[in-house]
Design a protein around this motif. Structure first.
Motif, mmCIF file in Angstrom:
data_model
loop_
_atom_site.group_PDB
_atom_site.id
_atom_site.type_symbol
_atom_site.label_atom_id
_atom_site.label_comp_id
_atom_site.label_asym_id
_atom_site.label_seq_id
_atom_site.Cartn_x
_atom_site.Cartn_y
_atom_site.Cartn_z
ATOM 1 N N MET A 69 0.817 -1.201 0.000
ATOM 2 C CA MET A 69 0.000 0.000 0.000
ATOM 3 C C MET A 69 0.858 1.260 0.000
ATOM 4 O O MET A 69 0.334 2.344 0.051
ATOM 5 C CB MET A 69 -0.884 0.040 1.241
ATOM 6 C CG MET A 69 -1.971 -0.976 1.259
ATOM 7 S SD MET A 69 -3.591 -0.260 1.063
ATOM 8 C CE MET A 69 -3.816 -0.315 -0.666
ATOM 9 N N LYS A 70 2.153 1.115 -0.009
ATOM 10 C CA LYS A 70 3.008 2.284 0.078
ATOM 11 C C LYS A 70 3.039 2.998 -1.265
ATOM 12 O O LYS A 70 3.321 2.407 -2.292
ATOM 13 C CB LYS A 70 4.411 1.869 0.488
ATOM 14 C CG LYS A 70 5.253 2.997 0.980
ATOM 15 C CD LYS A 70 6.520 2.456 1.580
ATOM 16 C CE LYS A 70 7.270 3.573 2.248
ATOM 17 N NZ LYS A 70 8.476 3.092 2.875
ATOM 18 N N ASN A 85 -13.748 6.199 -0.808
ATOM 19 C CA ASN A 85 -13.766 4.953 -1.556
ATOM 20 C C ASN A 85 -12.535 4.106 -1.230
ATOM 21 O O ASN A 85 -12.643 2.896 -0.997
ATOM 22 C CB ASN A 85 -13.831 5.235 -3.060
ATOM 23 C CG ASN A 85 -13.969 3.977 -3.878
ATOM 24 O OD1 ASN A 85 -14.813 3.135 -3.596
ATOM 25 N ND2 ASN A 85 -13.136 3.846 -4.890
ATOM 26 N N LYS A 86 -11.378 4.723 -1.206
ATOM 27 C CA LYS A 86 -10.133 3.997 -0.937
ATOM 28 C C LYS A 86 -10.135 3.394 0.469
ATOM 29 O O LYS A 86 -9.638 2.293 0.677
ATOM 30 C CB LYS A 86 -8.939 4.932 -1.119
ATOM 31 C CG LYS A 86 -7.607 4.229 -1.064
ATOM 32 C CD LYS A 86 -6.504 5.082 -1.649
ATOM 33 C CE LYS A 86 -5.242 4.249 -1.734
ATOM 34 N NZ LYS A 86 -4.376 4.605 -2.796
ATOM 35 N N LEU A 87 -10.707 4.119 1.428
ATOM 36 C CA LEU A 87 -10.759 3.632 2.801
ATOM 37 C C LEU A 87 -11.981 2.754 3.072
ATOM 38 O O LEU A 87 -12.054 2.095 4.111
ATOM 39 C CB LEU A 87 -10.761 4.813 3.780
ATOM 40 C CG LEU A 87 -9.493 5.658 3.828
ATOM 41 C CD1 LEU A 87 -9.677 6.853 4.754
ATOM 42 C CD2 LEU A 87 -8.298 4.823 4.254
ATOM 43 N N GLU A 101 -0.523 9.951 1.837
ATOM 44 C CA GLU A 101 -1.010 10.090 3.215
ATOM 45 C C GLU A 101 -2.039 9.013 3.528
ATOM 46 O O GLU A 101 -2.001 8.388 4.592
ATOM 47 C CB GLU A 101 -1.641 11.467 3.421
ATOM 48 C CG GLU A 101 -0.688 12.616 3.318
ATOM 49 C CD GLU A 101 -1.372 13.969 3.394
ATOM 50 O OE1 GLU A 101 -0.672 14.932 3.752
ATOM 51 O OE2 GLU A 101 -2.583 14.084 3.101
ATOM 52 N N ILE A 102 -2.943 8.807 2.599
ATOM 53 C CA ILE A 102 -3.989 7.802 2.790
ATOM 54 C C ILE A 102 -3.367 6.412 2.802
ATOM 55 O O ILE A 102 -3.735 5.557 3.611
ATOM 56 C CB ILE A 102 -5.077 7.940 1.704
ATOM 57 C CG1 ILE A 102 -5.650 9.375 1.695
ATOM 58 C CG2 ILE A 102 -6.171 6.900 1.902
ATOM 59 C CD1 ILE A 102 -6.141 9.884 3.040
ATOM 60 N N ASP A 103 -2.387 6.194 1.916
ATOM 61 C CA ASP A 103 -1.708 4.903 1.884
ATOM 62 C C ASP A 103 -0.981 4.618 3.194
ATOM 63 O O ASP A 103 -0.994 3.489 3.688
ATOM 64 C CB ASP A 103 -0.719 4.844 0.717
ATOM 65 C CG ASP A 103 -1.402 4.783 -0.634
ATOM 66 O OD1 ASP A 103 -2.610 4.447 -0.694
ATOM 67 O OD2 ASP A 103 -0.733 5.061 -1.645
ATOM 68 N N GLN A 104 -0.357 5.637 3.768
ATOM 69 C CA GLN A 104 0.330 5.438 5.050
ATOM 70 C C GLN A 104 -0.662 5.138 6.167
ATOM 71 O O GLN A 104 -0.390 4.322 7.050
ATOM 72 C CB GLN A 104 1.192 6.649 5.385
ATOM 73 C CG GLN A 104 2.434 6.707 4.520
ATOM 74 C CD GLN A 104 3.439 7.738 5.006
ATOM 75 O OE1 GLN A 104 3.300 8.332 6.073
ATOM 76 N NE2 GLN A 104 4.463 7.957 4.209
ATOM 77 N N PHE A 105 -1.817 5.798 6.131
ATOM 78 C CA PHE A 105 -2.856 5.528 7.120
ATOM 79 C C PHE A 105 -3.326 4.071 7.006
ATOM 80 O O PHE A 105 -3.445 3.364 8.005
ATOM 81 C CB PHE A 105 -4.037 6.489 6.935
ATOM 82 C CG PHE A 105 -5.201 6.199 7.834
ATOM 83 C CD1 PHE A 105 -5.188 6.592 9.162
ATOM 84 C CD2 PHE A 105 -6.317 5.535 7.356
ATOM 85 C CE1 PHE A 105 -6.262 6.322 10.002
ATOM 86 C CE2 PHE A 105 -7.391 5.258 8.178
ATOM 87 C CZ PHE A 105 -7.365 5.658 9.507
ATOM 88 N N THR A 128 -1.713 1.519 5.742
ATOM 89 C CA THR A 128 -0.632 0.634 6.190
ATOM 90 C C THR A 128 -0.569 0.580 7.714
ATOM 91 O O THR A 128 -0.419 -0.500 8.299
ATOM 92 C CB THR A 128 0.722 1.112 5.618
ATOM 93 O OG1 THR A 128 0.647 1.066 4.192
ATOM 94 C CG2 THR A 128 1.869 0.237 6.088
ATOM 95 N N ALA A 129 -0.725 1.730 8.357
ATOM 96 C CA ALA A 129 -0.705 1.777 9.820
ATOM 97 C C ALA A 129 -1.859 0.965 10.410
ATOM 98 O O ALA A 129 -1.683 0.250 11.402
ATOM 99 C CB ALA A 129 -0.755 3.222 10.306
#
Length: 95
Positions: A1-2, A17-19, A52-56, A58-59
């Protein structure tokens, strides 16, 4: 997801949508400090950097707790001025 693409911007519907969340859940995440506020794009729209969304995501996948997610949101917000300046320079000067 990075995602290393610092140029890709996502609109509110794209972030939701992504989340896989609703608009109201996105607002709740922002109010609770889990995600940075969107960048004001125009009078009616906010955008976020895709990374930013990708890091969220991944977290969350890594099972980070709420405190860690809040720290991540602050870190991402604090990086924005530098990233915006770099992107503006590339847009203006092609560097």
């Amino acid at each position: 997801m990075k995602s290393n693409n610092l140029h890709t911007l996502l609109t509110t519907p794209q972030v939701c949508n992504k989340l896989g969340i609703s608009n109201s859940t996105l607002r709740r995440y922002i109010v609770n400090g889990l995600l940075p506020k969107g960048i004001k794009f125009n009078a009616q729209s906010n955008v976020w950097f895709e990374y930013e969304i990708d890091q969220f995501i991944t977290a969350r996948i890594n099972g980070n707790d709420l405190t860690t997610l809040k720290e991540l949101a602050k870190t991402l917000s604090n990086k924005r001025p530098t990233i915006l300046t770099q992107n503006l320079g590339k847009a203006l000067y092609g560097a």
